[in-house]
Design an enzyme around this catalytic site. Structure first.
Site, short mmCIF file in Angstrom:
data_model
loop_
_atom_site.label_atom_id
_atom_site.label_comp_id
_atom_site.label_asym_id
_atom_site.label_seq_id
_atom_site.Cartn_x
_atom_site.Cartn_y
_atom_site.Cartn_z
CE1 TYR A 102 -13.50 12.00 -16.80
CE2 TYR A 102 -13.24 11.83 -14.59
CZ TYR A 102 -13.57 11.34 -15.73
OH TYR A 102 -14.03 9.93 -15.91
NE ARG A 160 -2.99 0.31 3.08
CZ ARG A 160 -2.64 0.63 4.53
NH1 ARG A 160 -2.16 1.87 4.54
NH2 ARG A 160 -2.43 -0.35 5.46
CG ASP A 177 -6.54 16.28 -15.73
OD1 ASP A 177 -5.69 15.62 -16.56
OD2 ASP A 177 -7.69 15.82 -15.33
CE LYS A 204 -10.06 8.46 -19.38
NZ LYS A 204 -10.44 9.62 -18.59
C1 LIG Z 1 -10.88 9.90 -17.38
C2 LIG Z 1 -10.40 11.30 -16.97
C3 LIG Z 1 -10.02 11.64 -15.37
C4 LIG Z 1 -10.30 10.53 -14.62
O1 LIG Z 1 -9.56 9.33 -14.64
P1 LIG Z 1 -10.05 7.81 -14.34
O2 LIG Z 1 -8.70 7.10 -14.38
O3 LIG Z 1 -10.95 7.49 -15.22
O4 LIG Z 1 -10.39 7.91 -13.00
C5 LIG Z 1 -9.54 12.62 -14.97
N1 LIG Z 1 -9.17 13.72 -16.08
C6 LIG Z 1 -9.49 13.82 -17.15
C7 LIG Z 1 -9.34 14.75 -18.14
C8 LIG Z 1 -9.82 12.49 -17.68
O5 LIG Z 1 -10.11 12.32 -18.99
#
Ligand SMILES: *Cc1c(COP(=O)(O)O)cnc(C)c1O
Length: 401
Positions: A111, A58, A183, A208
């Site tokens: 998001y 963890r 982000d 992604k």
């Molecule tokens: C998909 C996404 C997230 C969240 O990520 P997960 O891996 O699905 O929890 C956050 N920010 C952006 C821009 C995203 O496309």
């Protein structure tokens, strides 16, 4: 700390030099939950962080370490931390860094999960969350000038690919002593490196583009060592650790990050230009188009390219989308993006399904919008596929809008 080698080289080699077992050329997947020590003094030193090593999965894990090192080097940060998902990274970061009475300035187009944290969860803990109109730099600056503890940005945004001037807004927030978090999921470090633009921390949904194969959830945080330490301390107890098997799949995906992104950048630009001239298409949102409102900023802050994400509005609203999307043969219709396969997701059924038409309109999201995550297929085939699917949109839809 900063590795001068280029991103294509780093995608492959960064983080992989350590943790070799018996000459294995690939990073091993270490499934062990605990690491044992016969020497109790050594164990104590590792537990206290005075010696290198692992204690409990963890906290740290060798496979996860390699993933953290690869994304750390690619983003050019002092430290990195890995998480079970992008949302785990975002949630842990916000709750570790903010306290009651503090103030966040962000945008309306973050998001969906992030925006729910700002609207529903942080306010319960007495954190004031100010969400500005996304492309209105003057409004964002005015709210920053009122005072803030954390500026949270995304660029390009979901789903209309708006571009924010990270350098300009980060400097404004830094003047107020705020922490700046970006982000960078849509752009990836191949296209844009927020830490070089004044951000303190960069967040990824590694699910992604970093992983790129739509088969592993993961998240990452990179940047200032002290801030990353604070967030990691919270992650060690909230349990949002990245699973070692997922870390391996993300590492494998990241080896092709640069060549995938280069291809997706080039294909998305070609597709955006092609769509712009198509009679069934009312409008294309892509910062690579010269007349896009975000183009000038994007040229400056995203030297690697404009990204694989684009969106476009069809004449005929959602009725047109219902004819068009199912007719595509080379696209998954799914709530995802950033994979090797092309993916389409209308905000009406995906990212913004819970909003009313009025709420979507207020965010500048037309009912006929299609979000297109360009894959690495041959772009000529993608264009033929788009053309055939657009032929399913009746001509009368064009005449009536
Ligand atoms: C998909 C996404 C997230 C969240 O990520 P997960 O891996 O699905 O929890 C956050 N920010 C952006 C821009 C995203 O496309």
């Amino acid at each position: 700390m900063n590795d001068a080698r280029r991103p294509g080289t780093l995608s492959i080699w960064a983080g992989e030099e350590r943790s070799r077992i018996e000459g294995a050329t690939q990073v091993p997947v270490v499934h062990s939950v605990a690491h044992g020590y016969d020497d109790l003094d050594h164990w104590r030193d590792v537990s206290l962080g005075d010696a290198e090593g692992h204690v409990y999965a963890r906290y740290t894990n060798p496979t996860v370490d390699a993933f953290e090192e690869k994304i750390r080097v690619l983003e050019g940060g002092e430290a990195a931390s890995a998480f079970a998902s992008g949302m785990a990274a975002i949630h842990t970061t916000l709750f570790a860094l903010l306290a009651p009475g503090e103030r966040v300035v962000s945008i309306k187009d973050t998001y969906g999960g992030t925006s729910r944290i700002f609207m529903n969860h942080l306010p319960k803990f007495g954190v004031d969350c100010v969400l500005c109109d996304t492309a209105d730099h003057d409004q964002i600056e005015a709210r920053i000038d009122e005072g803030l503890d954390l500026l949270y940005l995304e660029s390009p945004t979901n789903p209309t690919c708006k571009v924010l001037d990270i350098e300009r807004l980060a400097a404004r927030a830094a003047a107020k002593g705020a922490t700046v978090v970006v982000d960078n999921t849509f752009a990836t470090p191949i296209n844009q490196r927020p830490l070089t633009l004044g951000a303190d921390l960069v967040i990824h949904s590694a699910t992604k583009y970093l992983g790129g194969h739509a088969d592993a959830l993961g998240g990452a945080l990179v940047g200032d060592a002290e801030l990353v330490r604070t967030v990691t301390d919270f992650r060690e107890i909230n349990g949002a650790a990245l699973y070692p098997e997922a870390a391996y799949m993300l590492l494998r995906g990241m080896k092709t990050l640069q060549i995938r992104i280069e291809r997706q950048n080039a294909s998305a630009l070609k597709i955006a230009r092609w769509l712009r001239d198509h009679p069934k298409v009312a409008r294309v949102f892509y910062p690579g188009l010269e007349d896009d409102p975000g183009h000038e900023i994007a040229v400056r802050q995203s030297p690697g390219g404009f990204g694989g994400m684009l969106s476009f509005e069809l004449h005929g609203d959602f009725e047109a989308v219902k004819r068009f999307a199912p007719a595509l043969k080379l696209a998954h219709r799914a709530a995802n993006l950033g994979a090797v396969e092309t993916i389409v997701a209308p905000p009406r059924t995906g990212s913004h399904v819970e909003l009313t038409a009025e709420e979507r309109a207020a965010l500048g999201i037309p009912e006929g919008l299609v979000r297109y995550s360009t894959g690495i297929e041959d772009v000529e085939d993608l264009i033929l596929d788009l053309d055939a699917a657009l032929a399913q949109v009746p001509d009368r839809f064009v005449a009536t809008t």
